[in-house]
Design a protein around this motif. Sequence first.
Motif, PDB file in Angstrom:
ATOM      1  N   GLY A  83       0.774  -1.231   0.000  1.00 16.43           N
ATOM      2  CA  GLY A  83       0.000   0.000   0.000  1.00 16.43           C
ATOM      3  C   GLY A  83       0.795   1.265   0.000  1.00 16.43           C
ATOM      4  N   GLY A  84       2.094   1.185   0.189  1.00 18.66           N
ATOM      5  CA  GLY A  84       2.888   2.402   0.208  1.00 18.66           C
ATOM      6  C   GLY A  84       2.925   2.991   1.599  1.00 18.66           C
ATOM      7  N   VAL A  85       2.758   4.336   1.685  1.00 15.33           N
ATOM      8  CA  VAL A  85       2.898   5.039   2.970  1.00 15.33           C
ATOM      9  C   VAL A  85       1.779   4.664   3.924  1.00 15.33           C
ATOM     10  CG1 VAL A  85       2.969   7.290   4.091  1.00 15.33           C
ATOM     11  CG2 VAL A  85       4.078   6.963   1.853  1.00 15.33           C
ATOM     12  N   GLU A  86       0.523   4.607   3.430  1.00 15.03           N
ATOM     13  CA  GLU A  86      -0.631   4.375   4.302  1.00 15.03           C
ATOM     14  C   GLU A  86      -0.988   2.892   4.307  1.00 15.03           C
ATOM     15  OE1 GLU A  86      -5.250   5.888   4.885  1.00 15.03           O
ATOM     16  OE2 GLU A  86      -3.950   6.780   3.343  1.00 15.03           O
ATOM     17  N   VAL A  87      -0.981   2.292   5.489  1.00 14.69           N
ATOM     18  CA  VAL A  87      -1.351   0.883   5.659  1.00 14.69           C
ATOM     19  C   VAL A  87      -2.790   0.832   6.161  1.00 14.69           C
ATOM     20  CG1 VAL A  87      -0.867  -1.261   6.865  1.00 14.69           C
ATOM     21  CG2 VAL A  87       1.014   0.225   6.129  1.00 14.69           C
ATOM     22  N   THR A  88      -3.637   0.129   5.422  1.00 12.01           N
ATOM     23  CA  THR A  88      -5.055   0.023   5.800  1.00 12.01           C
ATOM     24  C   THR A  88      -5.370  -1.417   6.165  1.00 12.01           C
ATOM     25  OG1 THR A  88      -5.764  -0.469   3.544  1.00 12.01           O
ATOM     26  CG2 THR A  88      -5.585   1.861   4.152  1.00 12.01           C
ATOM     27  N   GLU A  89      -6.574  -1.599   6.722  1.00 11.12           N
ATOM     28  CA  GLU A  89      -7.004  -2.952   7.056  1.00 11.12           C
ATOM     29  C   GLU A  89      -7.107  -3.808   5.806  1.00 11.12           C
ATOM     30  OE1 GLU A  89      -7.405  -4.535   9.913  1.00 11.12           O
ATOM     31  OE2 GLU A  89      -6.556  -2.724  10.838  1.00 11.12           O
ATOM     32  N   LYS A  90      -7.450  -3.152   4.724  1.00  8.86           N
ATOM     33  CA  LYS A  90      -7.574  -3.899   3.463  1.00  8.86           C
ATOM     34  C   LYS A  90      -6.217  -4.425   3.011  1.00  8.86           C
ATOM     35  CE  LYS A  90      -9.765  -3.563  -1.065  1.00  8.86           C
ATOM     36  NZ  LYS A  90     -10.547  -2.733  -1.994  1.00  8.86           N
ATOM     37  N   THR A  91      -5.200  -3.580   3.109  1.00  8.36           N
ATOM     38  CA  THR A  91      -3.868  -4.035   2.695  1.00  8.36           C
ATOM     39  C   THR A  91      -3.337  -5.082   3.670  1.00  8.36           C
ATOM     40  OG1 THR A  91      -2.862  -2.138   3.866  1.00  8.36           O
ATOM     41  CG2 THR A  91      -3.251  -1.905   1.473  1.00  8.36           C
ATOM     42  N   ARG A  92      -3.685  -4.934   4.973  1.00 11.09           N
ATOM     43  CA  ARG A  92      -3.267  -5.952   5.935  1.00 11.09           C
ATOM     44  C   ARG A  92      -3.913  -7.292   5.596  1.00 11.09           C
ATOM     45  NH1 ARG A  92      -4.074  -1.632   9.715  1.00 11.09           N
ATOM     46  NH2 ARG A  92      -2.079  -0.931  10.622  1.00 11.09           N
ATOM     47  N   HIS A  93      -5.208  -7.244   5.271  1.00  6.21           N
ATOM     48  CA  HIS A  93      -5.913  -8.471   4.927  1.00  6.21           C
ATOM     49  C   HIS A  93      -5.302  -9.098   3.664  1.00  6.21           C
ATOM     50  CE1 HIS A  93      -9.155 -11.344   4.684  1.00  6.21           C
ATOM     51  NE2 HIS A  93      -9.393 -10.966   3.415  1.00  6.21           N
ATOM     52  N   HIS A  94      -4.975  -8.257   2.711  1.00  7.74           N
ATOM     53  CA  HIS A  94      -4.334  -8.740   1.483  1.00  7.74           C
ATOM     54  C   HIS A  94      -2.986  -9.379   1.805  1.00  7.74           C
ATOM     55  CE1 HIS A  94      -2.979  -7.779  -2.905  1.00  7.74           C
ATOM     56  NE2 HIS A  94      -3.093  -9.078  -2.672  1.00  7.74           N
ATOM     57  N   ALA A  95      -2.232  -8.765   2.707  1.00 10.01           N
ATOM     58  CA  ALA A  95      -0.923  -9.301   3.093  1.00 10.01           C
ATOM     59  C   ALA A  95      -1.080 -10.657   3.762  1.00 10.01           C
ATOM     60  CB  ALA A  95      -0.223  -8.319   4.030  1.00 10.01           C
ATOM     61  N   GLN A  96      -2.096 -10.790   4.643  1.00  6.44           N
ATOM     62  CA  GLN A  96      -2.331 -12.081   5.295  1.00  6.44           C
ATOM     63  C   GLN A  96      -2.676 -13.146   4.269  1.00  6.44           C
ATOM     64  OE1 GLN A  96      -5.431 -10.879   7.999  1.00  6.44           O
ATOM     65  NE2 GLN A  96      -4.009 -10.580   9.726  1.00  6.44           N
ATOM     66  N   GLU A  97      -3.484 -12.773   3.289  1.00  9.03           N
ATOM     67  CA  GLU A  97      -3.844 -13.729   2.235  1.00  9.03           C
ATOM     68  C   GLU A  97      -2.610 -14.158   1.438  1.00  9.03           C
ATOM     69  OE1 GLU A  97      -8.462 -12.815   0.992  1.00  9.03           O
ATOM     70  OE2 GLU A  97      -6.850 -11.787  -0.091  1.00  9.03           O
ATOM     71  N   MET A  98      -1.752 -13.216   1.149  1.00  8.89           N
ATOM     72  CA  MET A  98      -0.540 -13.527   0.392  1.00  8.89           C
ATOM     73  C   MET A  98       0.350 -14.503   1.169  1.00  8.89           C
ATOM     74  SD  MET A  98       0.655  -9.954  -1.391  1.00  8.89           S
ATOM     75  CE  MET A  98       1.921 -10.764  -2.346  1.00  8.89           C
ATOM     76  N   LEU A  99       0.527 -14.272   2.476  1.00  9.38           N
ATOM     77  CA  LEU A  99       1.341 -15.162   3.297  1.00  9.38           C
ATOM     78  C   LEU A  99       0.747 -16.564   3.363  1.00  9.38           C
ATOM     79  CD1 LEU A  99       2.365 -12.814   6.266  1.00  9.38           C
ATOM     80  CD2 LEU A  99       3.906 -13.878   4.608  1.00  9.38           C
ATOM     81  N   ALA A 100      -0.565 -16.624   3.508  1.00  8.25           N
ATOM     82  CA  ALA A 100      -1.231 -17.931   3.568  1.00  8.25           C
ATOM     83  C   ALA A 100      -1.105 -18.667   2.241  1.00  8.25           C
ATOM     84  CB  ALA A 100      -2.703 -17.740   3.941  1.00  8.25           C
ATOM     85  N   LEU A 101      -1.301 -17.940   1.156  1.00  7.17           N
ATOM     86  CA  LEU A 101      -1.177 -18.553  -0.172  1.00  7.17           C
ATOM     87  C   LEU A 101       0.256 -18.999  -0.433  1.00  7.17           C
ATOM     88  CD1 LEU A 101      -2.647 -19.254  -2.791  1.00  7.17           C
ATOM     89  CD2 LEU A 101      -2.111 -16.953  -3.635  1.00  7.17           C
ATOM     90  N   ALA A 102       1.206 -18.191  -0.008  1.00 10.08           N
ATOM     91  CA  ALA A 102       2.615 -18.541  -0.187  1.00 10.08           C
ATOM     92  C   ALA A 102       2.950 -19.811   0.589  1.00 10.08           C
ATOM     93  CB  ALA A 102       3.508 -17.387   0.269  1.00 10.08           C
ATOM     94  N   GLU A 103       2.420 -19.911   1.801  1.00 15.73           N
ATOM     95  CA  GLU A 103       2.690 -21.100   2.611  1.00 15.73           C
ATOM     96  C   GLU A 103       2.135 -22.352   1.955  1.00 15.73           C
ATOM     97  OE1 GLU A 103       4.665 -22.784   5.645  1.00 15.73           O
ATOM     98  OE2 GLU A 103       4.554 -20.631   5.218  1.00 15.73           O
ATOM     99  N   SER A 104       0.950 -22.231   1.366  1.00 14.04           N
ATOM    100  CA  SER A 104       0.358 -23.396   0.697  1.00 14.04           C
ATOM    101  C   SER A 104       1.153 -23.777  -0.545  1.00 14.04           C
ATOM    102  CB  SER A 104      -1.106 -23.099   0.323  1.00 14.04           C
ATOM    103  OG  SER A 104      -1.170 -22.067  -0.654  1.00 14.04           O
ATOM    104  N   ARG A 105       1.675 -22.776  -1.269  1.00 13.85           N
ATOM    105  CA  ARG A 105       2.495 -23.068  -2.446  1.00 13.85           C
ATOM    106  C   ARG A 105       3.789 -23.780  -2.039  1.00 13.85           C
ATOM    107  NH1 ARG A 105       1.043 -17.765  -4.721  1.00 13.85           N
ATOM    108  NH2 ARG A 105      -0.376 -18.100  -6.475  1.00 13.85           N
ATOM    109  N   LYS A 106       4.416 -23.314  -0.946  1.00 20.89           N
ATOM    110  CA  LYS A 106       5.667 -23.935  -0.494  1.00 20.89           C
ATOM    111  C   LYS A 106       5.412 -25.370  -0.046  1.00 20.89           C
ATOM    112  CE  LYS A 106       6.848 -20.523   2.309  1.00 20.89           C
ATOM    113  NZ  LYS A 106       7.638 -19.760   3.315  1.00 20.89           N
ATOM    114  N   ASN A 107       4.323 -25.575   0.632  1.00 18.75           N
ATOM    115  CA  ASN A 107       3.991 -26.932   1.074  1.00 18.75           C
ATOM    116  C   ASN A 107       3.704 -27.849  -0.112  1.00 18.75           C
ATOM    117  OD1 ASN A 107       4.295 -26.247   3.756  1.00 18.75           O
ATOM    118  ND2 ASN A 107       2.132 -25.681   4.030  1.00 18.75           N
ATOM    119  N   ALA A 108       3.127 -27.257  -1.154  1.00 24.35           N
ATOM    120  CA  ALA A 108       2.818 -28.056  -2.340  1.00 24.35           C
ATOM    121  C   ALA A 108       4.081 -28.427  -3.103  1.00 24.35           C
ATOM    122  CB  ALA A 108       1.856 -27.284  -3.250  1.00 24.35           C
TER     123      ALA A 108
END
Length: 561
Positions: free
Chosen positions: A536-561
Amino acid sequence: MLRELTIRNLAVIAQVTVKFHDGFHVLTGETGAGKSIIIDALALAAGGRGSAEMIRHGNDRADIEALFDLPPRHPVWETLRKLGVEADPEEALLIRRELQAQGKSSSRINGQSVTLSMLREVGEHLVNIHGQHEHQSLLRTDRHLEWLDLFAGEEISGQKEAYSRIYQQYISVGKERRELEQKSRQGMQMLDLYRYQIEEIEQASLKVGEDESLQDEKRKLTHAEKLSDAVAEAHELLYGSKGLAAISRALNRLQEVSKVDPVALQPLVEQLQSAYYGVEDAAYQLRDYRETIEFNPARLEQIDDRLDLIHSLKRKYGESIELIVAYKLRIQTEASQLENSDELLKSLTEQEAHLLSELQSLAEKLSAVRRATSRVLAAQIEQELAALQMNRSVFEVKLTSGALGVSGTDAAEFLLSTNPGEPPKSLAKIASGGEMSRVMLALKAIFARIDEIPVLVFDEVDTGVSGRAAQAIAEKLSLLSRDCQVFAITHLPQVACMADHQYEIAKQVTENSRTTTSVTELEKADRVEELARMLGGVEVTEKTRHHAQEMLALAESRKNA
């Protein structure tokens, strides 16, 4: 792997100690925070070039310590042994590099001082750093044949050893032949001179000490008349009335009165008797010597001629007869070698031709293996490129043949075409930074399992890519980390989320208004915040946090796969 890195007084870093782990590490942070300083410190520990300008302002030195944990079979231990550095493969390897403000630097491995070149030789086995424009050995054209042979492995290693052994013999024999040819050309001009000199010395029939003996004889002949007169006069004086006759008269007189005072006179009688016999003997010797005195002008002339000859030979060949004889023996040996040089030259020429034929046969076998290997390597690289969203690329290992060299007759160059219909070109001519990053990553993915370098560093190699290509790079870096320890500096959240460990590089201003950089390993919650900032750049919002959590979860599933 790299277990720990300590940096003191380097650029804007006052002091940090960072612990690392297995797997894929990313370094993230704002532009200018000092992420590249971490890579610079690691490069210095591996023998990279340093300067006094890298030292933090106000300090007289900078220190870098890197602690490695390596398996006993790793090739670095053999390199250390060859360099004379004591190191136990069962223990950790500690490297320390110090930069001084005066411009000097010092290096230690496990506490033992080493030169920078020694450190660099060790570092080549430990760390490989890749940047967007710093492609090192993989993209150096002069190293491509070496990498091709490395990929061929045992299939070519035995043949290369056999070729190298014969090649060294070929070079040695050729050098000996050329030296003999040059010597023969010069020697033939000298052979006649040597023969003349040998004959001249032999005809003289010199004898050691002859010149001193001749000088004595010459002296006697030159002064024969003077000698004869002096000896004759001396003989006359001894044998005449003033010599033996006078002693005889004195002896008779003393003998007559010796009985009167025998104690005093008898010893004198005996002394005079002894003197008489001595003078008589000397007179006879003078007479005999006079008869030996020779008046022979012809012999004197012969001696002069002989001494002139000896003097002439001394001027040419040595200051004494011993040196003249030694010179003759030396040139006899050289003349013999020159007389036999044609036979030796013929033997060397035949030997060189035989070795050349053998070399050409071995070079052809090397070329055959390389041609087959180049096709396999090209196919594997194209496969890797396809996984990196370059599925229409064509990779080619171009082999060209030339003169016999250390590695055979082949030269190799990696070529690439990223656009259908375009012929493959040299890697150095690829314009796109994003394409170059993926090509380098593809090459590294293949060679990481071969070169056994435990630490790979990628400094913003994802520059110029985005979207699916960025995701492909992230997945490839993650896969690479299964074989070695991977570090990446990145600004892309797609790459950062695939890391096993993430470090935030941040810049702060201290109470005394000094700027310093910190390195913090992020826990999961902190990673969410950092990824949200990257998204998100300078301003971090709940939406960007939620997106970041999704990215980490998806990344973990890809690594496990």
